[in-house]
Design an enzyme around this catalytic site. Structure first.
Site, PDB file in Angstrom:
ATOM      1  N   LYS A 211       0.811  -1.221   0.000  1.00  0.00           N
ATOM      2  CA  LYS A 211       0.000   0.000   0.000  1.00  0.00           C
ATOM      3  C   LYS A 211       0.843   1.270   0.000  1.00  0.00           C
ATOM      4  CE  LYS A 211      -4.219  -1.792   0.076  1.00  0.00           C
ATOM      5  NZ  LYS A 211      -5.110  -1.645  -1.081  1.00  0.00           N
TER       6      LYS A 211
ATOM      7  N   GLU B  51     -10.084   5.688   2.895  1.00  0.00           N
ATOM      8  CA  GLU B  51     -10.826   4.561   3.444  1.00  0.00           C
ATOM      9  C   GLU B  51      -9.819   3.474   3.785  1.00  0.00           C
ATOM     10  OE1 GLU B  51     -10.021   4.862   0.360  1.00  0.00           O
ATOM     11  OE2 GLU B  51      -9.367   2.834  -0.144  1.00  0.00           O
TER      12      GLU B  51
ATOM     13  N   SER C 100       1.665  -9.684  -0.819  1.00  0.00           N
ATOM     14  CA  SER C 100       1.382  -8.244  -0.767  1.00  0.00           C
ATOM     15  C   SER C 100       1.547  -7.616   0.606  1.00  0.00           C
ATOM     16  CB  SER C 100      -0.027  -7.987  -1.290  1.00  0.00           C
ATOM     17  OG  SER C 100      -0.957  -8.754  -0.562  1.00  0.00           O
TER      18      SER C 100
END
Lengths: 390, 249
Positions: A84, A106, A373
């Protein structure tokens, strides 16, 4: 292809009042990409702050066990513990470039929230993160991290109290504060230009992987797997391989606890096209068009929609989309812990789970890359409650 | 030309909230009061342009809503001789999934003249067109707001043939109108381009608010306040409608 669309998917399905803000964002993003100073700053941050390039790791024990050459793309080793941060650093520079002072985002599992709070702290910008109340409960460590980083976390109590409500509330905040506020969207979804922006900042995953696997194996992989919720880590991995038709791409969705609507998040595997949260894309909705509730053991995949580019790749037949159950995911989590000494995020464990499942059906000695990830520290409460580690 | 709305209050009635029987009661009441220009809300589980009051109500109503049952109710009212002019306000997905062409064709037979889709902006109008082989006799109602450029505003006005919905502030439904000056400016710009009605929505909470808006706009839409009163009882909502109709005449 029509601007803002991937085939028939994508578009800008938002209230008219939001359109000027999306146009402003589109123009700024175009200029931003050409600005050499800011691009150099991003490159420097990715190297020294995030720790890129993230390695690909040849998983010696898992490879031996499965009979293939399995590499893990270690996005879990990035600063803040997931992919991210690639996107939040890029977008925070874009926000600063646009002169915005307030950042809103969010978050589902809290990984995007933490990465946003981190980037905002670095740039000295105010940060507000919307998170479904259920996710606040089940991903508590990330809530505490965001607060420590100076962000305000707002628990969203509406509807299913998960990611979709968090997205809706963030859009509403944006709608009310357009001139001061930048919406730092965390996945490759929403209205154009967000799917393009997020893919742009995440495609470094696939670009590095291409170089790294060539260096390691002298060729491209046979198979690449990534988990798909909104689809940011997957599109970041897939996009640079899209034209390499010899590389099979598989996106793995959350199959949850069953195949009934409401029990899973298999949007691409089981949904149909619809309009939700800014784009026309595959969607889980009821026969009367109401958005379905979803379930997944992983908060980050617990979402009824998906980014429009994935819908396009699915319909083109360029990528396959499948799902695995919560139970498969816990087993994969355990396998990776025990065989490699790596605690994967439950989201990323979906990709590992599918690989374990299909490994016996593949030709032998395939070269495979799994996008790992994120790391699983945030999930300890969930996996312990599920009986792992006993 | 400007004869559609004629300085009226436009009640927003959320279909099926808290049940269809109440919707029927409210519509009969509106008709008796002369409030026949109605914005008919189709409930959606995740209404992105609405504030907490309509959102909570829509979430409840969406669980049992279907287009067929509502259609039958409207058909029944029509068969009793009650005439309305409805604008259907629906988020895109329920309409899309229901099969937009058939749904709108049927609804056009029971008084629906306008279609307002808050999550489809003018720029995506081709998507709406693509839903029809043969377009039902229903006009798109586009939303406009103070933050549109003159060029954008002009394009939307030129493509509008029924009325325009002017959003009174930037945000979701259920807050309050800060200033009428910017609204007057937008309406002035619209009328300079074309003689078309402009109804104002968002933040109109009372008879006084509506009177104030109707000094310079052709219609005043009141929604959240009706739901708030409905939460206190159907009779309270009817009382509110009564005060509004007195004002409108």
């Amino acid at each position: 292809m029509k601007k803002g669309y991937f085939g028939q998917f994508g578009g800008q399905f938002v209230p008219q009042t939001l359109m000027p803000a999306l146009k402003e964002l589109e123009l700024a993003f175009t200029a931003f990409k050409k600005d050499k100073t800011v691009q150099a700053e991003l490159k420097d941050l990715l190297k020294h702050y995030v720790g890129r390039p993230s390695p690909i790791y040849f998983s010696r024990n898992l490879s031996a066990k499965l009979g293939h050459r399995v590499y893990l793309k270690r996005e879990d080793l990035n600063h803040t513990g997931s992919h991210k941060i690639n996107n939040t650093l890029g977008q925070i520079l874009l926000a600063r470039y646009m002169g915005k002072k307030r950042i809103i985002a969010e978050t589902g599992a809290g990984q995007h929230g933490v990465a946003t709070a981190t980037a905002a702290a670095l740039m000295g910008l105010e940060c507000v993160v919307y998170m479904g109340a259920e996710d606040v409960d089940r991903q508590r460590p990330n809530v505490e991290r965001m607060k420590l980083l100076g962000a305000t976390v707002i628990a969203v109590e509406t509807g299913s109290r998960t990611l979709k409500e968090a997205v809706t509330e963030t859009f509403k905040d944006w709608l009310s504060n357009l001139s001061t506020t930048y919406y730092l969207l965390g996945s490759a979804m929403g209205p154009y230009p967000y799917p393009d922006i997020v893919r742009h900042f995440q495609q470094i995953i696939g670009q590095e992987t291409r170089r790294q696997i060539r260096a390691a194996e002298g060729q491209l992989p046979d198979l690449v797997l990534a988990c798909v919720g909104g689809g940011s880590n997957a599109i970041g991995m897939f996009a640079p391989f899209r034209k390499d038709l010899s590389v099979r791409l598989i996106g793995v969705e959350a199959g949850g606890r069953g195949t009934k609507l409401g029990d899973h998040c298999s949007t691409l595997a089981k949904g149909s096209p619809g309009i939700f949260q800014g784009s026309y894309s595959y969607l889980l909705s009821s026969p009367s068009g109401q958005i379905a509730d979803t379930h997944s053991i992983s908060a980050g995949l617990d979402y009824p929609g998906v980014g429009p580019e994935h819908s396009w790749l699915k319909d083109l037949g360029r990528a396959e989309y499948v799902s695995v159950t919560d139970e498969d995911v816990l087993n994969a989590f355990q396998t990776l812990c025990r065989s490699e000494g790596i605690l994967p995020a439950l989201e990323s464990s979906h990709a590992v789970a599918h690989l374990i499942k299909i490994a016996p059906t593949l030709p032998p000695d395939q070269i495979i890359v799994v996008n790992l990830s994120g790391r699983g520290d945030k999930d300890l409460g969930i996996v312990l409650a599920a009986g792992l580690g006993a | 030309m400007s004869t559609f709305i004629n300085k009226k209050v436009i009640p927003y009635i959320l279909a099926g909230y808290p049940n269809l029987k109440t919707t029927q009661t409210l519509l009969r009441h509106c008709h008796a009061l002369g409030l026949t220009f109605i914005e008919l809300g189709i409930p959606f589980s995740d209404p992105s342009a609405d504030g907490p009051v309509i959102q909570a109500a829509a979430s409840i109503a969406s669980r049992s809503f279907d287009f067929t049952t509502l259609y039958q109710l409207l058909k029944q009212l029509k068969s009793e001789g009650l005439r309305f002019e409805f604008t259907m306000m629906t988020y895109a997905n329920p309409l899309f999934v229901s099969g937009a062409e058939n749904t709108l064709k049927r609804y056009s037979e029971v008084g629906v003249k306008g279609l307002l889709i808050p999550d489809i902006p003018f720029e995506e109008r081709h998507f709406i067109d693509s839903l029809f082989k043969e377009k039902p006799p229903i006009q798109n109602v586009w939303m406009i707001s103070e933050n549109l450029s003159d060029k954008e505003l002009s394009t939307i006005v030129k493509h509008s043939h029924y009325y325009l919905y002017l959003v009174s502030y930037l945000g979701t439904t259920g807050k309050s109108v800060d200033s009428t000056e910017t609204l007057k400016t937008v309406i002035h710009k619209v009328k300079a381009i074309k003689d078309i009605d402009v109804a104002v929505g968002f933040g109109i909470r009372s008879k006084a608010d509506a009177e104030n808006i109707l000094k310079f706009a052709d219609g005043a839409i009141i929604g959240t306040q009706i739901i708030t009163r409905l939460n206190e009882g159907t009779d309270k909502a009817c009382d509110l409608l009564k005060t509004l109709s007195d004002n409108a005449s």
